[in-house]
Each structure stands twice: as structure tokens, then as C-alpha cells.
Design a protein around this motif. Sequence first.
Motif, mmCIF file in Angstrom:
data_model
loop_
_atom_site.group_PDB
_atom_site.id
_atom_site.type_symbol
_atom_site.label_atom_id
_atom_site.label_comp_id
_atom_site.label_asym_id
_atom_site.label_seq_id
_atom_site.Cartn_x
_atom_site.Cartn_y
_atom_site.Cartn_z
ATOM 1 N N ARG A 1 39.407 36.395 52.601
ATOM 2 C CA ARG A 1 38.943 35.241 53.371
ATOM 3 C C ARG A 1 38.018 34.386 52.504
ATOM 4 N N THR A 2 37.861 33.150 52.872
ATOM 5 C CA THR A 2 36.945 32.264 52.161
ATOM 6 C C THR A 2 35.531 32.856 52.180
ATOM 7 N N GLY A 3 34.907 32.885 51.000
ATOM 8 C CA GLY A 3 33.557 33.422 50.895
ATOM 9 C C GLY A 3 33.498 34.908 50.626
ATOM 10 N N GLN A 4 34.656 35.578 50.634
ATOM 11 C CA GLN A 4 34.692 37.025 50.395
ATOM 12 C C GLN A 4 34.936 37.296 48.913
ATOM 13 N N THR A 5 34.141 38.194 48.320
ATOM 14 C CA THR A 5 34.349 38.527 46.913
ATOM 15 C C THR A 5 35.576 39.412 46.755
ATOM 16 N N LEU A 6 36.085 39.469 45.527
ATOM 17 C CA LEU A 6 37.220 40.350 45.255
ATOM 18 C C LEU A 6 36.852 41.807 45.484
ATOM 19 N N GLY B 1 26.211 42.975 40.439
ATOM 20 C CA GLY B 1 26.597 42.476 39.124
ATOM 21 C C GLY B 1 25.857 43.067 37.955
ATOM 22 N N THR B 2 25.083 44.146 38.177
ATOM 23 C CA THR B 2 24.292 44.700 37.075
ATOM 24 C C THR B 2 24.992 45.839 36.339
ATOM 25 N N CYS B 3 25.937 46.517 36.995
ATOM 26 C CA CYS B 3 26.569 47.671 36.337
ATOM 27 C C CYS B 3 27.781 47.272 35.505
ATOM 28 N N GLU B 4 28.399 46.151 35.821
ATOM 29 C CA GLU B 4 29.552 45.618 35.085
ATOM 30 C C GLU B 4 30.770 46.539 35.144
ATOM 31 N N GLU B 5 30.836 47.441 36.143
ATOM 32 C CA GLU B 5 31.929 48.400 36.207
ATOM 33 C C GLU B 5 33.134 47.902 37.002
ATOM 34 N N CYS B 6 32.996 46.771 37.685
ATOM 35 C CA CYS B 6 34.108 46.275 38.496
ATOM 36 C C CYS B 6 34.909 45.208 37.743
ATOM 37 N N ALA C 1 35.800 36.907 26.691
ATOM 38 C CA ALA C 1 36.361 37.716 27.771
ATOM 39 C C ALA C 1 36.705 36.854 28.979
ATOM 40 N N LEU C 2 35.827 35.924 29.305
ATOM 41 C CA LEU C 2 36.112 35.030 30.427
ATOM 42 C C LEU C 2 37.352 34.191 30.154
ATOM 43 N N ALA C 3 37.491 33.713 28.917
ATOM 44 C CA ALA C 3 38.663 32.913 28.549
ATOM 45 C C ALA C 3 39.946 33.722 28.645
ATOM 46 N N ALA C 4 39.825 35.026 28.424
ATOM 47 C CA ALA C 4 40.994 35.912 28.499
ATOM 48 C C ALA C 4 41.303 36.334 29.929
ATOM 49 N N GLY C 5 40.496 35.879 30.890
ATOM 50 C CA GLY C 5 40.780 36.172 32.289
ATOM 51 C C GLY C 5 39.981 37.300 32.899
ATOM 52 N N TRP C 6 39.053 37.884 32.131
ATOM 53 C CA TRP C 6 38.253 38.995 32.661
ATOM 54 C C TRP C 6 37.159 38.460 33.575
ATOM 55 N N ARG C 7 36.948 39.146 34.708
ATOM 56 C CA ARG C 7 35.927 38.761 35.677
ATOM 57 C C ARG C 7 35.272 40.010 36.261
ATOM 58 N N LEU C 8 34.163 39.807 36.956
ATOM 59 C CA LEU C 8 33.530 40.870 37.745
ATOM 60 C C LEU C 8 33.932 40.662 39.198
ATOM 61 N N ALA C 9 34.529 41.693 39.796
ATOM 62 C CA ALA C 9 35.047 41.553 41.158
ATOM 63 C C ALA C 9 33.951 41.234 42.163
ATOM 64 N N CYS C 10 32.737 41.705 41.890
ATOM 65 C CA CYS C 10 31.639 41.474 42.840
ATOM 66 C C CYS C 10 31.123 40.047 42.806
ATOM 67 N N LEU D 1 45.918 40.514 40.253
ATOM 68 C CA LEU D 1 44.840 41.053 39.435
ATOM 69 C C LEU D 1 45.267 42.331 38.740
ATOM 70 N N TYR D 2 44.778 42.534 37.526
ATOM 71 C CA TYR D 2 44.993 43.786 36.801
ATOM 72 C C TYR D 2 43.665 44.529 36.693
ATOM 73 N N ILE D 3 43.664 45.793 37.151
ATOM 74 C CA ILE D 3 42.453 46.610 37.120
ATOM 75 C C ILE D 3 42.616 47.685 36.051
ATOM 76 N N PRO D 4 41.788 47.690 35.008
ATOM 77 C CA PRO D 4 41.890 48.751 33.999
ATOM 78 C C PRO D 4 41.471 50.086 34.587
ATOM 79 N N ALA D 5 41.932 51.172 33.964
ATOM 80 C CA ALA D 5 41.679 52.505 34.503
ATOM 81 C C ALA D 5 40.193 52.790 34.666
ATOM 82 N N GLU D 6 39.382 52.304 33.740
ATOM 83 C CA GLU D 6 37.954 52.612 33.790
ATOM 84 C C GLU D 6 37.245 51.927 34.949
ATOM 85 N N SER D 7 37.893 50.954 35.593
ATOM 86 C CA SER D 7 37.279 50.278 36.733
ATOM 87 C C SER D 7 37.666 50.896 38.069
#
Length: 551
Positions: free
Chosen positions: A18-23, A42-47, A71-80, A90-96
Motif C-alpha cells: 500500500r502507499t506509504g508502506q515500506t518493502l 536502518g541501522t543494521c543494514e541487514e535487509c 550500490a544504489l546505482a546497481a539497484g541495491w536498497r534497504l527494505a526498511c 525484487l531479488y533478496i540475497p541469501a544473507e538477507s
Amino acid sequence: MPEFRIEFQPVGKRGTARTGQTLLETAQASGVGLASVCGGVGTCEECRLRVVTGSLSAPTLVEQAALGGDALAAGWRLACQAQALSDVNLYIPAESLTAAQRLQTEGQEVEIVSDPAVRVPGAHGLAVDIGTTKLAAYLLKLETGETVAKAGAMNPQIAYGEDVVSRIAYAGREPDGAKKLQTVLVDSLNDLLAGMCTEARIPPEKVLDAALVGNTAMHHLVAGMPVEQLGRAPFTPATIEPLTLPAAHLGLALGPGAQVYLPPVIAGYVGADHLAMLLATLPEETHHREHGVHREKQKAKNKRGFSVDSANSVVNKNILALDIGTNTEIALLADGKITCCSCASGPAFEGAHIKEGMRAAPGAIERARWSDGKILWQTIDNQPPVGICGSGILDVVAALLDGGLVKPSGQLTVGNEYPLVPAAETGVGRDLLVTRKDVHEIQLAKSAIRAGTEVLLANAGLKAADLDEFIVAGAFGTYLDPRSAVRAGIFPPLPLEKFRRVGNAAGVGAKQMLVSVAKRREAEKLAINLNYIELATNRYFLDAFMKNLVF
């Protein structure tokens, strides 16, 4: 309020943002176990995740500091931090991910005599089954054939298309699309290799040989060969010959001078993985004899037939072997001949295109039965249910049939949805539903597989009752219940004792070819002698497919 469709790969889950909802909030509501130790500030950077298609809100200051411009240019983001502005893949790496998915690396082992192509004391080798959805990798001692480490991962190409056809289309549509698919795959293989070497305490430079198997598209992509022609009739491979290529040429981080062996493929949609499965499961006698037609003449005509002495009682058995996946390859050994085909069974058995579908991970419903007027279910690791994996949706459909809740046409007798699990019992805070569309997806898959089976049987003049053995290979085949497969009509109604599940037999065949030159020659001879039926142009297949759509 606008809503957007969010696809989380490689877990195979879909959600609505929904609008306003984070990934992150969308992931949590959709039952996707996305890591978030900091609670979403946004402090742990694990998402961390990567955008494959679609638009997101502009990067926040938190993301800019955590990820950096490249990383941002390559499409990486923080889901939170990120919100959807359109439908997003979206592609989620195993470590996330918070929980590892079940990845099939086990297979029914066959004892072989080690006869490696590389004879260096202390050298090791890599064997990989490159599945459309999953990767299974093995690290072996070449001198003894001992497996010293194994690992599984999702095929990262899935972010660019769930099935072979969509990836072929991506490779032809996007600039450097094929190269991108090759790069993400090889990067994942290198990660698997590095992890196994660490586990086995072996320096990667000691890995001096490799054998890779996969369907024809995976084979071509990893080797850097064109795949566009596989997407149109007559679906011709760029080559059907066995290949030995420098590992460095493919980008694989093996030792100096290491080579990679790629077994021959059979046809556009029957690849080296099917060949490896047959090598590992069918009687060895079937790998050696020919009709008496000269080998080179057969190769030139690309004709594949097979025969052995009729006195051999083992080979005289009628054996059907199939590997169920996004594409299902089927082979029939009858009267000493092996004939094979391939049918597009779709990704439903991986949980895709199913409303509550997901891949096999904790919380996925993997078993179900009709009992006392309701469906009983069980989840992986006995966690609260968050979705349904492939074996689970097959069991659920079989249970609905047992309960009289599905008509022969596939319509539900209770409307368009059946409440499988009430919200109070789930791990996502809402009802888990089975829909008419879910049943239809299973209908399509089961009809394709059953029709392919019937084509092979009819070609050999046999009926299902004439089969002595029914071999089920592959990751999905390991966990499916043959009773549900028979009830749903995927498998013919045979006594349960005729079914044999062999796990990842393609991986076992890859290991055999890694440590034995003789097994490589066996596989090559088997490839030449296989008879292939193209179902796309087979009228009987179309008739059988339409007939089997009905339960």
C-alpha cells in the motif's frame, strides 16, 4: 489508495504494498523472512535487496550513507527505507533472509571406480547441477570420489524470469541480457565453491576440474552460447556435443589451468541434467549397446535410438523416469530402447503462481490430508504457516478432491476460495487461502506431465500397467507424496511399491562424470542413442493434454 504487486525472489512469494508502506512491512505481511535486527530503523543494514524491475521511492539519507552511490546505482536498497511506486520485482540475497530454504543436494549414491581426468595428488573437483530454480554443488576428492562438502542455493537468474522461456526472452530482449544471466550464475557458483572450500579447509587453487549439468538453456548460458534459438521452433541447440572449456573462460574461480566438462545435451528442452539423471538411475547395461548403425552416421543424422540384448532381464524391464521441475523431462526404457521428451510443467510445484505459494522454507505447508471433514496440514520445521510450497499445494489439491470440494472441471464447490488456515493459526495474521486459480495451475502442470508420460507409453505400445518401475527424481520429487500425485492425476494409478524416489539424481550423475572419464564416455554414448520426441509438434500430446485437464 493505490496498491502495487511486489514479487520477492528467489523465495517465490508475492505481496501487495500500500502507499506509504515500506518493502520490509510488505515482506513481513507476506510471510517473507527478511532480516531486520534493528527493527526497521536502518541501522543494521541487514535487509538489503536489489530492484530487478519497477520503481521505488528515492533513496533516503540513511540508505545513501549505508550503501553508497555504486550500490544504489546497481539497484541495491534497504527494505526498511524503500517504498514501492509501481509493481516491483525484487531479488533478496541469501544473507538477507532469516531462514534458509530447503535446498535439495541429496541423491541416491551409486558406487563408482574413480578414474579422474586430472591426476594430481591432493587435487579436488567441483560438480554442479544447475537447476532452473535451484543450484546443488559438490566438492569431491578426485582420487577417491569422496564428497567432502556440498551446498545449495537458489539460482539467482530467477530474478530475471521464473522459467526457461522467460529467461531466453530476457536474453534476447535486453542489451547484454545473456551476459548478465551468465554473470549472476557464475558469481553464485563461485560463492558456493568458496564456502565449500572453507568448510573442507581446501584452498580453491586445489580445485582443478569441474563437471556442470543443467537443462539446455542453463548449459548454453553458463557456456556463453546463444539461447535465442531455443525460444522458437524447431528449438535447436547451438551444439549437442560434449564440451571441455577452461574454467577461467567461464569466470569460475578454480585452480590454475582447471577445465570444466559440460556433457552433451539431447535437444532444446532436454539437457545434460536429464542425461546425468539417466546415467545415475537406469541399469548400466542400457548405456553401452547400439542398433548396429554406425556411430558417426547416427551423429550426423542426429538420430537417437537404443537397443540391447533381449536376453538381459534387467534391461527388459519397462522403466519410466522423470525429473519434475519448471520443465519436466521424462524418459521411458522399454524393449531395450530409451525414448525421452520434455514438457513445460510450469513453476507451480515451486510455489510460484499460487496465491499463498512459496518455496520450501520454515513455515511452508508441505503436507496435507483430508480427515474428518477438514484438511489437516503440517509445516516445515513445525512453524506457524506462512504459505504453501510445491509438495503442500499438491497434497492440498488431493485433499480437496478427497473431500469432494473440487469438481472434475477444477471448480471449487465452495466458491472461488477455500480457507485452508484461519488467521489465528497463521504466522501472517490473515487467512491462508486456496483459490480456483491455484487448482487450475495444478491442472495445467499435472496435465502436461501425464500427457508426456502417455505419449511415451503409446509410442512404445505400452500401457501404464506395463511399467515395472516409476522413478521420480529431483528436489520436488523427493518431497512429493506419490499418493497425492496419483490422486491428482499427475502419475498413473500404479501400486505404491512401483514408485522409487531417488533425490537429486542429476547431481549424482554430475559427480560420477567428475571423477570418472569412463562415465563421461558412457554419458556421451547414451546421449547419441537416446530417441527424442518433440511434444510441441505431437498431435497425440495435445489430445492427451486436453483429456487430462479434467480430474
